[in-house]
Design a protein around this motif. Structure first.
Motif, PDB file in Angstrom:
ATOM      1  N   GLY A  85     -11.940  -2.313   1.589  1.00 32.56           N
ATOM      2  CA  GLY A  85     -10.856  -2.693   0.694  1.00 32.56           C
ATOM      3  C   GLY A  85      -9.871  -1.590   0.349  1.00 32.56           C
ATOM      4  N   VAL A  86      -9.962  -0.453   1.041  1.00 33.70           N
ATOM      5  CA  VAL A  86      -9.024   0.642   0.781  1.00 33.70           C
ATOM      6  C   VAL A  86      -7.765   0.433   1.629  1.00 33.70           C
ATOM      7  N   ASN A  87      -6.624   0.429   0.993  1.00 34.27           N
ATOM      8  CA  ASN A  87      -5.351   0.257   1.691  1.00 34.27           C
ATOM      9  C   ASN A  87      -4.751   1.626   2.008  1.00 34.27           C
ATOM     10  N   GLY A 132      -4.963  -0.041  -8.121  1.00 28.78           N
ATOM     11  CA  GLY A 132      -4.359  -1.360  -7.964  1.00 28.78           C
ATOM     12  C   GLY A 132      -3.267  -1.649  -8.958  1.00 28.78           C
ATOM     13  N   THR A 144      -4.213  -6.032  -4.837  1.00 30.76           N
ATOM     14  CA  THR A 144      -5.579  -6.522  -4.675  1.00 30.76           C
ATOM     15  C   THR A 144      -6.546  -5.428  -4.238  1.00 30.76           C
ATOM     16  N   SER A 145      -6.011  -4.277  -3.850  1.00 35.00           N
ATOM     17  CA  SER A 145      -6.865  -3.175  -3.406  1.00 35.00           C
ATOM     18  C   SER A 145      -7.136  -2.232  -4.571  1.00 35.00           C
ATOM     19  N   ASN A 150      -5.111   2.636  -3.148  1.00 33.23           N
ATOM     20  CA  ASN A 150      -4.058   2.742  -2.134  1.00 33.23           C
ATOM     21  C   ASN A 150      -3.891   4.221  -1.781  1.00 33.23           C
ATOM     22  N   ARG A 192      -0.910  -2.537  -2.301  1.00 33.58           N
ATOM     23  CA  ARG A 192      -1.540  -3.846  -2.495  1.00 33.58           C
ATOM     24  C   ARG A 192      -2.222  -3.868  -3.856  1.00 33.58           C
TER      25      ARG A 192
END
Length: 432
Positions: free
Chosen positions: A342-344, A398, A308-309, A312, A306
């Motif tokens: 917010g961590v994917n 990101g 936006t993250s 990842n 992602r």
């Protein structure tokens, strides 16, 4: 008497034969001649050594003799093969002929190390069973030239054993193999093959190609030693295979340099092309990780990262991988630490059996996204990421830039992951 006469004829050929040379413009035919009277009347199979289910040829042993004849086109390059036969009390019901390595010194009276394979090449390969003393002595006395055959104890007679082991390849635990007795435990084969097999047998006890985690000085010494070995044997597909099998341990520049030391026909072979394809797709340091599109549990293709993250976390694993399953509780603690921040996190499986993957997901109950790579794409997927073993965890920002890679895990991995992700998030607090 008939088998003894055939044995004498084969021994003379075994001792005095010269390799066949095909005439220019003719098709290439690889020939394997064998004399294994213990398997008389049985069917033997020539198979690819790394894919034993792919049978290249089969024949019945008659009066102890058999022959495989394999035609090739002009693109043929040597590759490793094995010879197998059905054995009801062997693992998965199949046993392989084991060939003595006469290139390695052994203590007096001890059997040489054995190999289950050799290289199929343009030279004719000759195989001969090492005969029991009573038979070998009577035959040796009938020939004037010495026969280069080692004597061994009389083979054990075949013992009928009820096979209670499931012969399904995926259901037989490796740890049980040591308790299984083969029908012909003393069956030994001498081999006279070509230069590819000779290199393989001479190098079998070395760690050629493997660098591992060493300091920079030792790394330089190893690379120099590997280069010298290739310069001595630039024709060797064996050495090319060994370098390729350890490819993730080298930089791209190191691989290109080593590849350039091989003969042109080796570099331009299918294995050489595979090597070049790998170099084309492998990431250089500083390259962003490409878009990784794989299937989720519903069969939908999705990108695992992602943009936006800020972080990842990509975890490569499989249901059959013990260390992968063992590190899941630790990963759950890491996920709980960063939940809603917010961590994917995404696990990507390289299972070839989707049902096993889904069963493992149900058992492990990992509270993050689960994906699987299509079976046909696993090799290319791992090559892009330069992965040859799992578990592997990537920390990616990101912008798809790799921050850190973890191969496997230990007691310190959890805190390292937490510290690294915290630093990327800029939060500055840690788990108590």
């Amino acid at each position: 008497m008939r088998i003894r006469l055939l044995y004498l004829m084969f021994v003379v050929c075994f001792c005095k034969c010269t390799n066949r040379v095909d005439k220019p413009g003719k098709s290439i035919v690889s020939v394997i001649d064998g004399f294994v009277p213990t398997l008389d009347g049985r069917t033997v199979y020539l198979v690819e050594a790394h894919n034993w289910q792919k049978r290249l040829d089969s024949t019945v042993v008659r009066d102890g003799l058999f022959r495989f004849s394999i035609p090739h086109d002009s693109t043929f390059a040597p590759f490793k093969v094995s010879i197998q036969y059905n054995d009801p009390i062997a693992p998965v019901g199949i046993a392989s002929l084991i060939f003595d390595n006469e290139f390695q010194k052994t203590e007096e009276g001890k059997r040489p190390n054995g190999h289950s394979g050799f290289y199929l090449e343009e030279d004719t390969v000759f195989l001969a069973e090492v005969m029991p003393p009573a038979i070998a002595d009577s035959m040796i006395r009938q020939v004037s030239a010495p026969v280069p055959m080692r004597k061994v104890a009389e083979p054990l007679k075949e013992k009928k054993v009820k096979n209670s082991i499931d012969t399904s390849l995926h259901k037989v635990p490796v740890t049980r193999f040591s308790n299984i007795r083969f029908t012909y435990p003393n069956l030994r084969i001498q081999i006279r093959a070509g230069k590819q097999t000779e290199v393989m047998y001479k190098m079998s006890m070395s760690s050629f190609g493997w660098i591992g985690r060493v300091d920079s000085l030792k790394r330089v010494r190893l690379l120099k030693a590997f280069a010298n070995q290739i310069k001595t044997n630039p024709f060797s597909y064996v050495l090319l295979d060994d370098i390729y099998n350890s490819r993730s341990q080298y930089s791209k520049s190191e691989l290109k340099e080593l590849l350039g030391l091989f003969d042109a026909d080796v570099r331009e072979s299918r294995k050489g092309d595979q090597f070049l394809d790998y170099l084309d797709i492998r990431l250089d340091p500083g390259d962003p990780i490409p878009e990784l599109v794989v299937r989720d549990v519903n069969g939908e293709y999705r990108s695992v990262m992602r943009s936006t993250s800020p972080v990842n976390v990509l975890i490569l694993w499989a249901s059959w991988c013990g260390p992968c399953r063992e590190e899941i509780p630790m990963l759950k603690e890491v996920e709980a630490h960063f939940r809603n921040r917010g961590v994917n996190i995404a696990s990507i499986s390289i299972d070839t059996n989707e049902e096993n993957w889904k069963k493992a997901i149900a058992v492990e109950k990992m509270p993050w996204q689960q994906y699987i790579v299509d079976s046909a794409k696993i090799g290319g997927f791992l090559d892009v990421l330069n992965v040859q073993g799992i578990p592997v965890t990537f920390i990616v920002d990101g912008q798809k830039m790799k921050i850190k890679r973890f191969d496997g895990s230990d007691n310190s991995t959890k805190q390292q992951l937490i510290d690294l992700i915290e630093a990327q998030l800029g939060a500055g607090w840690k788990l108590n």
